[in-house]
Design an enzyme around this catalytic site. Structure first.
Site, mmCIF file in Angstrom:
data_model
loop_
_atom_site.group_PDB
_atom_site.id
_atom_site.type_symbol
_atom_site.label_atom_id
_atom_site.label_comp_id
_atom_site.label_asym_id
_atom_site.label_seq_id
_atom_site.Cartn_x
_atom_site.Cartn_y
_atom_site.Cartn_z
ATOM 1 N N LYS A 34 50.267 28.988 1.767
ATOM 2 C CA LYS A 34 51.724 28.013 2.596
ATOM 3 C C LYS A 34 52.129 28.292 3.691
ATOM 4 O O LYS A 34 52.409 28.854 4.454
ATOM 5 C CB LYS A 34 53.327 28.485 1.793
ATOM 6 C CG LYS A 34 54.698 27.611 2.431
ATOM 7 C CD LYS A 34 55.855 28.477 1.616
ATOM 8 C CE LYS A 34 56.335 29.413 2.258
ATOM 9 N NZ LYS A 34 57.583 28.672 3.564
ATOM 10 N N ASP A 61 55.157 23.321 4.024
ATOM 11 C CA ASP A 61 56.794 23.969 3.281
ATOM 12 C C ASP A 61 57.195 22.872 4.519
ATOM 13 O O ASP A 61 57.715 24.087 5.445
ATOM 14 C CB ASP A 61 56.607 24.898 2.831
ATOM 15 C CG ASP A 61 58.465 25.235 3.341
ATOM 16 O OD1 ASP A 61 59.270 24.047 2.280
ATOM 17 O OD2 ASP A 61 58.998 26.116 2.544
ATOM 18 N N LYS A 63 60.089 20.513 4.603
ATOM 19 C CA LYS A 63 61.535 20.749 3.874
ATOM 20 C C LYS A 63 61.880 18.745 4.589
ATOM 21 O O LYS A 63 63.298 18.985 5.600
ATOM 22 C CB LYS A 63 62.446 21.619 4.436
ATOM 23 C CG LYS A 63 61.912 22.699 3.307
ATOM 24 C CD LYS A 63 63.097 23.774 3.787
ATOM 25 C CE LYS A 63 62.589 24.861 3.113
ATOM 26 N NZ LYS A 63 61.594 25.841 3.295
ATOM 27 N N ASP A 66 64.546 12.890 5.915
ATOM 28 C CA ASP A 66 65.403 11.424 6.903
ATOM 29 C C ASP A 66 65.169 10.598 6.171
ATOM 30 O O ASP A 66 66.034 10.911 5.047
ATOM 31 C CB ASP A 66 64.203 11.873 8.334
ATOM 32 C CG ASP A 66 64.530 10.201 9.803
ATOM 33 O OD1 ASP A 66 64.862 9.640 9.338
ATOM 34 O OD2 ASP A 66 63.607 11.675 10.190
ATOM 35 N N THR A 120 68.680 29.523 0.411
ATOM 36 C CA THR A 120 69.071 30.832 0.049
ATOM 37 C C THR A 120 70.395 31.233 0.642
ATOM 38 O O THR A 120 71.107 32.235 0.955
ATOM 39 C CB THR A 120 68.376 32.056 -0.320
ATOM 40 O OG1 THR A 120 67.278 31.708 0.383
ATOM 41 C CG2 THR A 120 67.784 31.667 -1.724
ATOM 42 N N ARG A 211 56.031 38.356 3.351
ATOM 43 C CA ARG A 211 55.713 39.953 4.391
ATOM 44 C C ARG A 211 54.906 41.135 3.244
ATOM 45 O O ARG A 211 54.131 41.702 3.666
ATOM 46 C CB ARG A 211 57.092 40.337 4.375
ATOM 47 C CG ARG A 211 56.963 39.547 5.534
ATOM 48 C CD ARG A 211 58.790 39.469 6.354
ATOM 49 N NE ARG A 211 59.229 39.141 5.173
ATOM 50 C CZ ARG A 211 60.913 38.611 5.969
ATOM 51 N NH1 ARG A 211 61.126 39.197 6.725
ATOM 52 N NH2 ARG A 211 61.634 38.228 4.896
HETATM 53 O O1 C5P Z 1 58.253 36.717 3.726
HETATM 54 P P1 C5P Z 1 58.931 36.682 2.259
HETATM 55 O O2 C5P Z 1 58.118 36.843 1.024
HETATM 56 O O3 C5P Z 1 59.911 37.094 2.362
HETATM 57 O O4 C5P Z 1 58.790 35.206 2.389
HETATM 58 C C1 C5P Z 1 59.479 34.376 2.148
HETATM 59 C C2 C5P Z 1 58.696 32.575 2.563
HETATM 60 O O5 C5P Z 1 59.566 32.102 1.670
HETATM 61 C C3 C5P Z 1 59.422 32.481 4.007
HETATM 62 O O6 C5P Z 1 57.983 32.082 4.016
HETATM 63 C C4 C5P Z 1 60.650 31.577 3.769
HETATM 64 O O7 C5P Z 1 60.636 30.481 4.483
HETATM 65 C C5 C5P Z 1 60.677 31.278 2.064
HETATM 66 N N1 C5P Z 1 61.450 30.442 1.750
HETATM 67 C C6 C5P Z 1 62.234 31.482 1.165
HETATM 68 N N2 C5P Z 1 64.128 31.220 0.663
HETATM 69 C C7 C5P Z 1 64.111 30.468 0.889
HETATM 70 C C8 C5P Z 1 63.337 29.345 1.043
HETATM 71 C C9 C5P Z 1 61.770 30.026 1.115
HETATM 72 O O8 C5P Z 1 62.716 32.956 1.465
HETATM 73 N N3 C5P Z 1 65.014 29.795 -0.562
#
Ligand code: C5P
Length: 234
Positions: A34, A61, A63, A66, A120, A211
């Site tokens: 991603k 991604d 998002k 527009d 979220t 992460r």
């Molecule tokens: O590190 P982690 O597993 O928390 O990363 C989650 C990824 O998913 C990040 O790139 C974050 O921007 C994305 N994301 C999220 N919650 C959402 C939409 C996207 O954590 N509702």
């Protein structure tokens, strides 16, 4: 169950150098990658093209949100980069989503379009603050309906909404869920987390993991633990 690797690893890095170092460490893995706003703004479409040329399936991604014509043109550009999947905001409305869908419908290898429902980070107070009085869950379902009406391939939502989406639309939509953690992982700043097994059992198509894999001492081992949890539900 499909043999496809359901993991989309979030390349949340500030530059191509760090992203490439990570990609080297997971060489041979069949996960998707991603690319979000941070990396895209830093490195641009050339980096995305490089990943595609290397054979990676890229989830772009950005998002998009527009007017319909602008979003449709951006989708055409992304399609010509060869990305596998990309995100649009369902809040842009049905006409915007439909314009995007129609713009790429004749492209060879058109990307799958998935609609972001409610971020979220938006709780009910935040929604009220922008004039939306519905609950987050009702809002997700409303926006998912807008996406389905516009022939969008699926949506991004939390694992907690997947069951309701499957109940209403069955197997049809692709459902992409972030906020995934194994039991012993740190939750970081994610508040509504679920395991790969829960995501699978509730009907997610793909899970976004950042992460816990990108910061692991051994990312391949971490990824395999996520895959084991996912398929333990089979
Ligand atoms: O590190 P982690 O597993 O928390 O990363 C989650 C990824 O998913 C990040 O790139 C974050 O921007 C994305 N994301 C999220 N919650 C959402 C939409 C996207 O954590 N509702």
């Amino acid at each position: 169950m499909s043999d496809e690797n359901p993991i989309i690893v979030a390349l949340d890095y500030p530059n191509a150098k760090q992203a490439n170092e990570f990609i080297q460490r997971i060489q041979g893995s069949s996960c998707k990658l991603k690319v979000g706003l941070e990396l895209f703004i830093a490195e641009g479409p050339a980096f995305v093209e490089q990943l595609v040329v290397q054979g990676h399936q890229v989830f772009l991604d950005l998002k998009l949100h527009d007017i319909p014509n602008t979003v449709a043109s951006a989708c055409r550009s992304a399609s010509s980069l060869g990305v596998w999947m990309m995100t649009l905001h369902a809040l842009g409305g049905e006409a915007m989503l439909r314009a995007a869908r129609e713009e790429i419908s004749n492209s060879v290898n058109a990307p799958k379009l998935v609609a972001v429902t409610v971020l979220t980070s938006m709780d009910e107070n935040e929604l009220k603050g922008v004039g939306i009085d519905s609950s987050a869950k009702d809002m997700v379902m409303k926006l998912a309906e807008v996406a389905m009406n516009a022939n969008i391939d699926g949506m991004v939502c939390s694992v907690h909404e997947v069951a309701a989406i499957r109940k209403k639309w069955g197997e049809l939509p692709l459902v992409v869920t972030p906020g995934i953690r194994l039991q012993n992982d740190r939750s970081h700043d994610q508040s509504r987390i679920a395991s790969p097994k829960q995501a699978h059992d509730l009907g997610s198509s793909y899970i976004v993991v950042g992460r816990p894999i990108t910061q692991a001492m051994n990312p391949v081992e971490a990824m395999n633990q996520y895959l084991d949890s996912w398929s333990s539900s089979a």
